[in-house]
Design a protein around this motif. Structure first.
Motif, PDB file in Angstrom:
ATOM      1  N   SER A   3       0.850  -1.185   0.000  1.00 49.59           N
ATOM      2  CA  SER A   3       0.000   0.000   0.000  1.00 49.59           C
ATOM      3  C   SER A   3       0.883   1.232   0.000  1.00 49.59           C
ATOM      4  O   SER A   3       1.930   1.259   0.653  1.00 49.59           O
ATOM      5  CB  SER A   3      -0.950   0.018   1.198  1.00 49.59           C
ATOM      6  N   LEU A   4       0.476   2.229  -0.766  1.00 54.04           N
ATOM      7  CA  LEU A   4       1.166   3.509  -0.813  1.00 54.04           C
ATOM      8  C   LEU A   4       0.130   4.599  -0.647  1.00 54.04           C
ATOM      9  O   LEU A   4      -0.837   4.640  -1.390  1.00 54.04           O
ATOM     10  CB  LEU A   4       1.904   3.708  -2.136  1.00 54.04           C
ATOM     11  N   GLU A   5       0.343   5.484   0.296  1.00 54.16           N
ATOM     12  CA  GLU A   5      -0.608   6.536   0.594  1.00 54.16           C
ATOM     13  C   GLU A   5      -0.046   7.902   0.222  1.00 54.16           C
ATOM     14  O   GLU A   5       1.108   8.226   0.550  1.00 54.16           O
ATOM     15  CB  GLU A   5      -0.962   6.526   2.085  1.00 54.16           C
ATOM     16  N   GLN A   6      -0.874   8.681  -0.462  1.00 53.09           N
ATOM     17  CA  GLN A   6      -0.506  10.046  -0.844  1.00 53.09           C
ATOM     18  C   GLN A   6      -1.690  10.960  -0.560  1.00 53.09           C
ATOM     19  O   GLN A   6      -2.844  10.508  -0.568  1.00 53.09           O
ATOM     20  CB  GLN A   6      -0.208  10.127  -2.344  1.00 53.09           C
ATOM     21  N   PRO A   7      -1.449  12.262  -0.384  1.00 54.19           N
ATOM     22  CA  PRO A   7      -2.590  13.189  -0.285  1.00 54.19           C
ATOM     23  C   PRO A   7      -3.295  13.215  -1.638  1.00 54.19           C
ATOM     24  O   PRO A   7      -2.664  13.101  -2.682  1.00 54.19           O
ATOM     25  CB  PRO A   7      -1.925  14.529   0.028  1.00 54.19           C
ATOM     26  N   SER A   8      -4.597  13.376  -1.611  1.00 54.47           N
ATOM     27  CA  SER A   8      -5.338  13.318  -2.870  1.00 54.47           C
ATOM     28  C   SER A   8      -5.186  14.594  -3.701  1.00 54.47           C
ATOM     29  O   SER A   8      -5.158  14.521  -4.930  1.00 54.47           O
ATOM     30  CB  SER A   8      -6.812  13.055  -2.600  1.00 54.47           C
ATOM     31  N   GLU A   9      -5.099  15.731  -3.050  1.00 50.10           N
ATOM     32  CA  GLU A   9      -5.016  16.993  -3.787  1.00 50.10           C
ATOM     33  C   GLU A   9      -4.079  17.966  -3.082  1.00 50.10           C
ATOM     34  O   GLU A   9      -4.009  17.999  -1.856  1.00 50.10           O
ATOM     35  CB  GLU A   9      -6.401  17.642  -3.896  1.00 50.10           C
ATOM     36  N   VAL A  10      -3.376  18.770  -3.877  1.00 54.51           N
ATOM     37  CA  VAL A  10      -2.534  19.848  -3.363  1.00 54.51           C
ATOM     38  C   VAL A  10      -2.686  21.034  -4.319  1.00 54.51           C
ATOM     39  O   VAL A  10      -2.706  20.848  -5.536  1.00 54.51           O
ATOM     40  CB  VAL A  10      -1.055  19.427  -3.288  1.00 54.51           C
ATOM     41  N   THR A  11      -2.787  22.220  -3.761  1.00 54.34           N
ATOM     42  CA  THR A  11      -2.840  23.444  -4.562  1.00 54.34           C
ATOM     43  C   THR A  11      -1.697  24.355  -4.148  1.00 54.34           C
ATOM     44  O   THR A  11      -1.433  24.497  -2.948  1.00 54.34           O
ATOM     45  CB  THR A  11      -4.183  24.175  -4.378  1.00 54.34           C
ATOM     46  N   PHE A 100       1.571   1.162  -7.799  1.00 51.77           N
ATOM     47  CA  PHE A 100       1.459   2.618  -7.735  1.00 51.77           C
ATOM     48  C   PHE A 100       0.631   3.086  -6.555  1.00 51.77           C
ATOM     49  O   PHE A 100      -0.292   2.397  -6.119  1.00 51.77           O
ATOM     50  CB  PHE A 100       0.837   3.157  -9.031  1.00 51.77           C
ATOM     51  N   GLY A 101       0.953   4.280  -6.082  1.00 52.84           N
ATOM     52  CA  GLY A 101       0.170   4.924  -5.046  1.00 52.84           C
ATOM     53  C   GLY A 101      -1.139   5.464  -5.593  1.00 52.84           C
ATOM     54  O   GLY A 101      -1.434   5.360  -6.786  1.00 52.84           O
ATOM     55  N   THR A 102      -1.887   6.088  -4.713  1.00 52.01           N
ATOM     56  CA  THR A 102      -3.223   6.586  -5.051  1.00 52.01           C
ATOM     57  C   THR A 102      -3.182   7.859  -5.881  1.00 52.01           C
ATOM     58  O   THR A 102      -4.180   8.211  -6.496  1.00 52.01           O
ATOM     59  CB  THR A 102      -4.008   6.849  -3.758  1.00 52.01           C
ATOM     60  N   GLY A 103      -2.053   8.542  -5.898  1.00 53.97           N
ATOM     61  CA  GLY A 103      -1.917   9.729  -6.740  1.00 53.97           C
ATOM     62  C   GLY A 103      -2.296  11.012  -6.033  1.00 53.97           C
ATOM     63  O   GLY A 103      -3.209  11.030  -5.199  1.00 53.97           O
ATOM     64  N   THR A 104      -1.575  12.078  -6.355  1.00 51.19           N
ATOM     65  CA  THR A 104      -1.850  13.411  -5.823  1.00 51.19           C
ATOM     66  C   THR A 104      -2.067  14.361  -6.994  1.00 51.19           C
ATOM     67  O   THR A 104      -1.201  14.495  -7.857  1.00 51.19           O
ATOM     68  CB  THR A 104      -0.671  13.930  -4.980  1.00 51.19           C
ATOM     69  N   ARG A 105      -3.208  15.007  -6.995  1.00 54.84           N
ATOM     70  CA  ARG A 105      -3.493  15.966  -8.064  1.00 54.84           C
ATOM     71  C   ARG A 105      -2.993  17.333  -7.627  1.00 54.84           C
ATOM     72  O   ARG A 105      -3.495  17.906  -6.651  1.00 54.84           O
ATOM     73  CB  ARG A 105      -4.981  16.010  -8.363  1.00 54.84           C
ATOM     74  N   LEU A 106      -2.008  17.856  -8.345  1.00 56.29           N
ATOM     75  CA  LEU A 106      -1.442  19.172  -8.065  1.00 56.29           C
ATOM     76  C   LEU A 106      -2.059  20.207  -8.996  1.00 56.29           C
ATOM     77  O   LEU A 106      -2.058  20.036 -10.221  1.00 56.29           O
ATOM     78  CB  LEU A 106       0.076  19.151  -8.271  1.00 56.29           C
ATOM     79  N   THR A 107      -2.576  21.258  -8.406  1.00 54.21           N
ATOM     80  CA  THR A 107      -3.099  22.387  -9.179  1.00 54.21           C
ATOM     81  C   THR A 107      -2.242  23.598  -8.874  1.00 54.21           C
ATOM     82  O   THR A 107      -2.099  23.985  -7.701  1.00 54.21           O
ATOM     83  CB  THR A 107      -4.567  22.689  -8.813  1.00 54.21           C
ATOM     84  N   VAL A 108      -1.656  24.180  -9.912  1.00 54.16           N
ATOM     85  CA  VAL A 108      -0.854  25.389  -9.763  1.00 54.16           C
ATOM     86  C   VAL A 108      -1.712  26.569 -10.188  1.00 54.16           C
ATOM     87  O   VAL A 108      -2.269  26.579 -11.292  1.00 54.16           O
ATOM     88  CB  VAL A 108       0.421  25.321 -10.625  1.00 54.16           C
ATOM     89  N   ILE A 109      -1.815  27.545  -9.306  1.00 60.09           N
ATOM     90  CA  ILE A 109      -2.640  28.724  -9.590  1.00 60.09           C
ATOM     91  C   ILE A 109      -1.767  29.959  -9.753  1.00 60.09           C
ATOM     92  O   ILE A 109      -0.674  30.023  -9.193  1.00 60.09           O
ATOM     93  CB  ILE A 109      -3.673  28.937  -8.463  1.00 60.09           C
TER      94      ILE A 109
ATOM     95  N   ARG B  36      -5.388  -0.395 -14.916  1.00 60.89           N
ATOM     96  CA  ARG B  36      -6.684   0.237 -15.142  1.00 60.89           C
ATOM     97  C   ARG B  36      -6.717   1.522 -14.326  1.00 60.89           C
ATOM     98  O   ARG B  36      -6.297   1.548 -13.157  1.00 60.89           O
ATOM     99  CB  ARG B  36      -7.801  -0.701 -14.694  1.00 60.89           C
ATOM    100  N   GLN B  37      -7.227   2.585 -14.952  1.00 62.00           N
ATOM    101  CA  GLN B  37      -7.356   3.854 -14.248  1.00 62.00           C
ATOM    102  C   GLN B  37      -8.779   4.377 -14.424  1.00 62.00           C
ATOM    103  O   GLN B  37      -9.238   4.581 -15.544  1.00 62.00           O
ATOM    104  CB  GLN B  37      -6.348   4.887 -14.767  1.00 62.00           C
ATOM    105  N   ASP B  38      -9.461   4.597 -13.324  1.00 59.32           N
ATOM    106  CA  ASP B  38     -10.788   5.191 -13.334  1.00 59.32           C
ATOM    107  C   ASP B  38     -10.662   6.685 -13.061  1.00 59.32           C
ATOM    108  O   ASP B  38      -9.660   7.129 -12.475  1.00 59.32           O
ATOM    109  CB  ASP B  38     -11.665   4.500 -12.303  1.00 59.32           C
ATOM    110  N   PRO B  39     -11.645   7.481 -13.473  1.00 57.18           N
ATOM    111  CA  PRO B  39     -11.541   8.945 -13.340  1.00 57.18           C
ATOM    112  C   PRO B  39     -11.138   9.391 -11.942  1.00 57.18           C
ATOM    113  O   PRO B  39     -11.756   8.993 -10.952  1.00 57.18           O
ATOM    114  CB  PRO B  39     -12.957   9.414 -13.698  1.00 57.18           C
ATOM    115  N   GLY B  40     -10.086  10.189 -11.875  1.00 56.55           N
ATOM    116  CA  GLY B  40      -9.610  10.723 -10.608  1.00 56.55           C
ATOM    117  C   GLY B  40      -8.980   9.702  -9.686  1.00 56.55           C
ATOM    118  O   GLY B  40      -8.748   9.993  -8.508  1.00 56.55           O
TER     119      GLY B  40
END
Lengths: 110, 116
Positions: A3-11, A100-109, B36-40
């Protein structure tokens, strides 16, 4: 199991620095990798840490602490094009797969 | 140029049909993977193969099948048993040695499968 844990979102603001953390639990460990994926695109390799410490590649750096089962990706001088999802990944030598981990979505503003 | 190619880019399937997604690489890599990758969401491992004529199930193998008859090719079949197949499918390849070189995976551009 793995298991790999990451924050889901970062801005973060353009020009700033951002850190994306990853904690992992694996039965075996060959090192921690980082990948970038833009919306609708393929993941691309960014960096790899096999030993403890910091690896630097241009504006991106990656850190690993094996004793803490923890790593992070550091992005400096953020640009709008850095807006993407970032994944940490491990190769488990026992299972011999790439996980792979759950992924972190980075938004740059601006 | 060396790389990994997935086809088709978009695929539509009727319920109850099997479909096969193609993945070809000319990087001389021993290992190949399907995700497999689902949205988000993250990447979930379906199947992987470390050598020709051998493959192992990943975390979500139910409803999928693969073959590895050639080093260059690792097709994925989405069967009618897969109840929710609409997703983005990514194929990847890598070397299998120890050390840093084997941790870089190269991805295809993906196939977006939609059930209609």
């Amino acid at each position: 199991g793995q298991s790999l844990e990451q924050p889901s979102e970062v801005t973060a603001v353009e020009g700033a620095i951002v850190q994306i953390n990853c904690t992992y639990q694996t039965s075996g460990f060959y090192g921690l990798s980082w990948y970038q994926q833009h919306d609708g695109g393929a993941p691309t390799f960014l960096s790899y840490n096999g030993l403890d410490g910091l690896e630097e590649t241009g504006r991106f750096s990656s850190f690993l602490s094996r004793s803490d089962s923890y790593g992070y990706l550091l992005l400096q001088e953020l640009q709008m094009k850095d807006s993407a999802s970032y994944f940490c990944a491990v190769r488990d030598p026992g299972a011999n797969n790439l996980f792979f981990g759950t992924g972190t979505r980075l938004t740059v503003i601006p | 140029d060396g790389g990994i190619t997935q086809s088709p880019k978009y695929l539509f399937r009727k319920e109850g049909q099997n479909v096969t997604l193609s993945c070809e690489q000319n990087l001389n890599h021993d290992a190949m993977y399907w995700y497999r990758q689902d949205p988000g969401q993250g990447l979930r491992l379906i199947y992987y193969s470390q050598i020709v004529n051998d493959f192992q199930k990943g975390d979500i193998a139910e409803g999928y099948s693969v073959s590895r008859e050639k080093k260059e090719s690792f097709p994925l079949t989405v069967t009618s048993a897969q109840k929710n197949p609409t997703a983005f499918y990514l194929c990847a390849s890598s070397t299998t040695g120890t050390g840093s070189l084997n941790t870089e995976a190269f991805f295809g551009q993906g196939t977006r499968l939609t059930v209609v």
